[in-house]
Design a protein around this motif. Structure first.
Motif, short mmCIF file in Angstrom:
data_model
loop_
_atom_site.label_atom_id
_atom_site.label_comp_id
_atom_site.label_asym_id
_atom_site.label_seq_id
_atom_site.Cartn_x
_atom_site.Cartn_y
_atom_site.Cartn_z
N VAL A 142 -14.17 14.04 -10.87
CA VAL A 142 -13.02 14.29 -11.76
C VAL A 142 -12.22 13.00 -11.85
O VAL A 142 -11.85 12.41 -10.83
N LEU A 143 -11.95 12.57 -13.09
CA LEU A 143 -11.18 11.35 -13.33
C LEU A 143 -9.88 11.70 -14.05
O LEU A 143 -9.88 12.49 -15.00
N LYS A 144 -8.78 11.09 -13.62
CA LYS A 144 -7.52 11.25 -14.33
C LYS A 144 -7.30 10.10 -15.32
O LYS A 144 -6.52 10.23 -16.25
N SER A 145 -7.96 8.98 -15.10
CA SER A 145 -7.89 7.84 -16.01
C SER A 145 -9.30 7.43 -16.41
O SER A 145 -10.26 7.77 -15.73
N HIS A 146 -9.41 6.71 -17.51
CA HIS A 146 -10.74 6.28 -17.94
C HIS A 146 -11.27 5.18 -17.02
O HIS A 146 -10.52 4.55 -16.28
N ALA A 147 -12.57 5.00 -17.09
CA ALA A 147 -13.24 3.98 -16.27
C ALA A 147 -13.87 2.94 -17.19
O ALA A 147 -14.41 3.28 -18.25
N ASP A 148 -13.80 1.68 -16.79
CA ASP A 148 -14.42 0.59 -17.54
C ASP A 148 -15.76 0.21 -16.90
O ASP A 148 -16.02 0.55 -15.75
N ALA A 149 -16.58 -0.48 -17.68
CA ALA A 149 -17.90 -0.85 -17.17
C ALA A 149 -18.24 -2.26 -17.59
O ALA A 149 -17.77 -2.77 -18.61
N GLU A 150 -19.07 -2.90 -16.78
CA GLU A 150 -19.66 -4.20 -17.09
C GLU A 150 -21.10 -4.19 -16.63
O GLU A 150 -21.43 -3.54 -15.62
N SER A 151 -21.96 -4.90 -17.35
CA SER A 151 -23.36 -5.02 -16.92
C SER A 151 -23.94 -6.30 -17.48
O SER A 151 -23.49 -6.81 -18.51
N LEU A 152 -24.96 -6.82 -16.78
CA LEU A 152 -25.64 -8.03 -17.22
C LEU A 152 -26.58 -7.74 -18.38
O LEU A 152 -27.17 -6.65 -18.46
N TYR A 153 -26.73 -8.67 -19.27
CA TYR A 153 -27.77 -8.59 -20.28
C TYR A 153 -29.14 -8.71 -19.60
O TYR A 153 -29.26 -9.30 -18.52
N ASP A 154 -30.14 -8.16 -20.25
CA ASP A 154 -31.50 -8.33 -19.73
C ASP A 154 -31.82 -9.83 -19.67
O ASP A 154 -31.55 -10.56 -20.61
N ASN A 155 -32.39 -10.26 -18.54
CA ASN A 155 -32.67 -11.67 -18.38
C ASN A 155 -33.86 -11.83 -17.46
O ASN A 155 -33.78 -11.55 -16.26
N ARG A 156 -34.97 -12.26 -18.00
CA ARG A 156 -36.19 -12.44 -17.21
C ARG A 156 -36.00 -13.54 -16.17
O ARG A 156 -36.57 -13.47 -15.08
N ALA A 157 -35.20 -14.54 -16.47
CA ALA A 157 -34.97 -15.62 -15.51
C ALA A 157 -34.32 -15.09 -14.24
O ALA A 157 -34.65 -15.53 -13.12
N LEU A 158 -33.40 -14.12 -14.37
CA LEU A 158 -32.76 -13.55 -13.20
C LEU A 158 -33.77 -12.76 -12.38
O LEU A 158 -33.76 -12.81 -11.14
N GLU A 159 -34.64 -12.01 -13.04
CA GLU A 159 -35.65 -11.24 -12.33
C GLU A 159 -36.60 -12.17 -11.57
O GLU A 159 -36.96 -11.91 -10.41
N GLU A 160 -37.01 -13.26 -12.20
CA GLU A 160 -37.90 -14.20 -11.53
C GLU A 160 -37.21 -14.86 -10.34
O GLU A 160 -37.84 -15.12 -9.30
N TYR A 161 -35.92 -15.13 -10.49
CA TYR A 161 -35.15 -15.71 -9.38
C TYR A 161 -35.12 -14.74 -8.20
O TYR A 161 -35.29 -15.13 -7.04
N MET A 162 -34.91 -13.47 -8.49
CA MET A 162 -34.86 -12.47 -7.43
C MET A 162 -36.19 -12.36 -6.70
O MET A 162 -36.24 -12.25 -5.47
N ILE A 163 -37.30 -12.40 -7.46
CA ILE A 163 -38.62 -12.33 -6.84
C ILE A 163 -38.83 -13.50 -5.87
O ILE A 163 -39.37 -13.34 -4.77
N ARG A 164 -38.38 -14.69 -6.28
CA ARG A 164 -38.55 -15.88 -5.43
C ARG A 164 -37.69 -15.83 -4.18
O ARG A 164 -38.11 -16.26 -3.10
N GLU A 165 -36.48 -15.33 -4.31
CA GLU A 165 -35.50 -15.45 -3.23
C GLU A 165 -35.33 -14.20 -2.39
O GLU A 165 -34.67 -14.24 -1.35
N HIS A 166 -35.90 -13.10 -2.81
CA HIS A 166 -35.60 -11.82 -2.17
C HIS A 166 -35.92 -11.80 -0.69
O HIS A 166 -35.17 -11.24 0.13
N HIS A 167 -37.04 -12.40 -0.28
CA HIS A 167 -37.42 -12.38 1.14
C HIS A 167 -36.40 -13.14 1.99
O HIS A 167 -36.16 -12.79 3.16
N LYS A 168 -35.77 -14.15 1.40
CA LYS A 168 -34.74 -14.89 2.13
C LYS A 168 -33.50 -14.02 2.34
O LYS A 168 -32.86 -14.07 3.40
N TRP A 169 -33.16 -13.22 1.32
CA TRP A 169 -32.01 -12.33 1.42
C TRP A 169 -32.21 -11.31 2.55
O TRP A 169 -31.30 -11.05 3.33
N HIS A 170 -33.42 -10.76 2.61
CA HIS A 170 -33.69 -9.77 3.64
C HIS A 170 -33.69 -10.41 5.02
O HIS A 170 -33.16 -9.84 5.99
N ALA A 171 -34.27 -11.60 5.13
CA ALA A 171 -34.29 -12.29 6.41
C ALA A 171 -32.87 -12.57 6.90
O ALA A 171 -32.57 -12.47 8.10
#
Length: 792
Positions: A142-171
């Motif tokens: 239940v909301l008494k006020s409205h909610a705003d939203a933001e999101s990234l545009y689709d970007n293959r470069a970001l996905e490729e970056y995540m694939i390369r760096e993800h194991h470092k994040w987990h480590a």
């Protein structure tokens, strides 16, 4: 509604809550929206979920100093930051309007009470208005006020970056910070929905789906709440409600919007020698077959083809985490049906695959839908565009089953509805980038022997499964709406062309009016005429028909102003009224207690009972015709709208004006009640602007005001039964689709008709829209699939 938890952990509110509200288009619901000790979620965050909150580890956008996460030692060292071009953000003000977001089975009930001695600490006073849950689990926001939203545009470069760096994040999370998280638990935040602290949430858990749970009853037990009115089954388990710091008051206009209601994430999983086996009928708490369900669903596993693959549960038993959420199920699916080394998915993929559906078992749903997977450079992703095109391709090849033949002996694909195509245009958020689909399939219902300019009449069954049409001829065609197959033709009852059609609420009977001045009631299943009603004069053609909700009364309105109430079972005339000018519309309220008849510039209200009496007349002297007339869902009010002239809400019993929609120089072109009846949505026009306005149906307070010139051709609007989508005509032969809560433009469908669309109507599934012009074909298009296109 998803099931994300095992039986041993099924009462955890932070499991129940997201399981019931996922897949709504907003992202993953957070049971704890307040900022974590590490700060409020930000786009570019790397972190993980913990007991309903998001734990931030660091942010990969090193150019945004306020996003920096403090408190972890050592800090994560970003050796190669991503390009700043990947952080292009789309903002959606008022993405989620004030109000309620409920899962299936959660109901509002009539309980009135007060807290003795004020509101105790921790009690959700705002939720004491009364909510119950008829499902095994449920959730409420239940909301008494409205909610705003933001999101990234689709970007293959970001996905490729995540694939390369993800194991470092987990480590870093495991070795440096010492957190016990799995590799796939480390996610990247790509969007959020935030509001002030005037929110309240509840999670429901019943031991049986036949029981009801009342938040109010629970509060009464724990905090001494005095109750009156309707009571529900009390819940004796742990408290499962939460509220923001300023709830139940509306937050101040300057209050920070730092409460993250939903978070959108990228998630990645690497193929290992152990892969979870996905089986039909398996929920998140059971990876084995359910032992029942749809006969068309096989119970065998979807495997990767590797005979050495061992299921997790056999190897580790109960060591595995108790929760398996939809995104994890999707990642497993990608790995199991492809040869990818990595699987990458995000919350938008779940919403795109579901397309507005809310299955109880996402594993089974995936197996049946089988979304295509594309593998690019060892990484597997769901191809949403291929999924959409494949779904639409099913329209080209409808299937007639033995059950269909048993129920409809005359069913045939010969002369079926045509599969036509329009064009989808999406908002061009990125400069110079055109988004959409060049071909978008929909069904077009028409008779091959009629010309494109032939006038028609139609009726849609209450459940949206059947469509009856007549193109100024002696026969009526009955269609199935999901695939356009012809079920049967109704003939040999009228001697004049058909002028009007109406289904009974149970869809077993169909009424047809004709130029032969009679009304015929048909048995839909057997295709036989049951009754012939005669009573209109020699110059009186029944142009409009409507059954009462209980099917006992049929109302017919003629071109000479004659209105007749018929006994729909015996065929006798109950009452006749002469209103003087041609009837434009007839309808009943949902209870069948009132009927409204529109004639030129007058709406006449009738009260049904032992005697049918005229109760009120609503007149307009400023326009020669009234266009939109609609009862509120509870039947207590009626909306009357004349195109571009006036729009008013009146009481049904006395016709007393209670609300004006055309104010401050704005003229309402079209209007409609929201599905819950609490608000009225209208398209208004001023000298220089067009606006989409939502007002409280009682007080008239504006809840939403969107400046939009795209509604310049809007003469009618339709709101989906679940309130999530809004459709209006757009330009010549087009439709514009909007979010029903925020008014946000989702997409436009162009080229679906050769003239301006004059009528739009949602089917009961809240996905498909029927649209018509004054002449020509009738179309049905799945507008909910526009979200799939949008999420590409």
């Amino acid at each position: 509604m998803f099931t994300l938890f095992r039986a041993l952990d099924s009462e955890a509110a932070y499991h129940i809550y997201p399981s019931c509200l996922s897949g709504r288009g907003y992202g993953y619901p957070l049971w704890r929206p307040e900022p974590h000790d590490t700060g409020e979620p930000q786009i570019g965050d790397v972190g993980y979920m913990r007991e309903g909150s998001f734990v931030r580890l660091f942010n990969i956008n090193i150019s945004a100093a306020p996003y920096r996460v403090k408190g972890w030692h050592p800090q994560f060292d970003i050796e190669e930051p991503p390009s700043l071009n990947v952080f292009r953000v789309a903002s959606y003000p008022a993405s989620l309007m004030a109000g309620q977001l409920r899962s299936r089975g959660v109901e509002e009930i009539g309980i009135h009470g007060k807290l003795a001695g004020g509101t105790p600490f921790g009690a959700s006073a705002g939720l004491s208005g009364g909510y119950s849950c008829r499902e095994v689990h449920g959730a409420l926001l239940v909301l008494k006020s409205h909610a705003d939203a933001e999101s990234l545009y689709d970007n293959r470069a970001l996905e490729e970056y995540m694939i390369r760096e993800h194991h470092k994040w987990h480590a870093y999370a495991v070795d440096d910070v010492g957190h016990r998280v799995k590799l796939e638990d480390v996610v990247l935040v790509s969007g959020w929905v935030k509001a002030p602290a005037d929110w309240a949430t509840a999670a429901f858990s019943n031991t049986s789906s036949t029981e009801s749970l009342s938040v109010t009853s629970q509060l009464g037990q724990l905090f001494g709440l005095g109750l009156s009115g309707k009571r529900r089954t009390a819940y004796s388990g742990p408290r499962m409600e939460r509220q923001g710091a300023t709830y139940p008051q509306v937050a101040d206009a300057n209050a920070p919007r730092n409460q993250c209601l939903f978070v959108k994430r990228y998630k990645i999983k690497k193929r290992v020698s152990i892969v979870r086996v996905l089986q039909a009928g398996a929920g998140y708490d059971n990876q084995g077959p359910s032992g029942g369900g749809d006969d068309d669903v096989e119970s065998s596993a979807v495997r990767s083809g590797d005979p050495d693959v061992v299921p997790f549960d056999k190897l580790f038993g109960e060591w595995e985490d108790t929760t398996v959420e939809p995104l994890d199920i999707l990642l497993d699916y990608i790995l199991e049906i492809s040869n990818a080394d990595y699987a990458l998915a995000r919350d938008e993929d779940i919403e795109s695959i579901l397309g507005g559906n809310t299955p109880t078992d996402f594993s089974t749903y995936l197996r049946r839908a089988q979304p295509p997977v594309l593998v690019d450079d060892r990484c597997g992703r769901v191809s949403k565009q291929d999924l959409l095109l494949r779904t639409q391709a099913k329209l080209e090849h409808p299937r007639i089953s033995s059950g269909d033949l048993a129920r409809w002996p005359g069913i045939t694909a010969e002369g079926r509805a045509e599969v036509a195509s329009g064009k989808v245009q999406l908002p061009n958020y990125a400069p110079g980038k055109s988004r959409g689909l060049p071909k978008y399939a929909f069904l077009e219902f028409t008779e091959p022997t009629v010309t494109i300019k032939t006038r028609h009449c139609y009726a849609l069954s209450s459940d949206g499964t059947l469509l009856a049409t007549a193109w100024n001829k002696l026969e009526i065609v009955l269609w199935r709406t999901r695939d356009g197959l012809r079920l049967q033709c109704l003939t040999d009852a009228h001697s004049g062309n058909i002028t009007s059609l109406a289904f009974s609420m149970d869809r077993r009977r169909l009424a047809s009016g004709s130029r032969d001045r009679t009304v015929v009631i048909w048995d839909v299943v057997h295709g036989t005429a049951l009754l012939r009603l005669e009573g209109h004069s020699s110059e009186s053609f029944p142009w409009f028909l409507s059954f009462s909700p209980n099917g006992r009364v049929l109302l017919s309105g003629a071109n000479d102003g004659t209105v007749i109430f018929w006994d729909a079972y015996s065929g006798s005339s109950l009452s006749t009224f002469a209103l003087g000018t041609a009837v434009r519309a007839v309808l009943f309220d949902t209870s069948g207690s009132y009927a409204a008849v529109t004639v030129t510039n007058l709406v006449v209200l009738f009260k049904l009972g032992p005697q049918i009496v005229q109760r009120a007349a609503i007149a307009s002297t400023s326009t020669p015709r009234i266009f939109d007339v609609e009862f509120s869902p509870n039947g207590e009010r009626i909306l009357v709208c004349a195109h571009g002239e006036f729009a008013r809400v009146y009481t049904t019993d006395k016709g007393r004006e209670v609300l004006r929609l055309d104010q401050r120089g704005q003229r309402a072109r079209t209007a409609a009640f929201t599905p819950d009846g609490g608000a009225v949505m209208s398209v208004t026009a001023g000298e220089r602007d067009m606006r989409l306005v939502v007002q409280d149906a009682v007080r008239g307070k504006e809840l939403l005001d969107v400046d939009d010139r795209n509604h310049s051709e809007a003469s009618t609007l339709a709101i989906s039964p679940d309130g999530t989508l809004l459709v209006t005509p757009y330009s010549l032969g087009g439709l514009i689709v909007r979010d029903g809560r925020s008014g946000e433009w989702i997409g436009k469908i162009e080229g679906v008709a050769q003239e301006v669309v004059t009528d739009v109507k949602f089917l009961s599934d809240s996905r498909r829209v029927l649209f018509t012009c004054s002449t020509g074909p009738i179309g049905i298009v799945d507008v909910a699939d526009i979200r799939r296109v949008q999420l590409q």
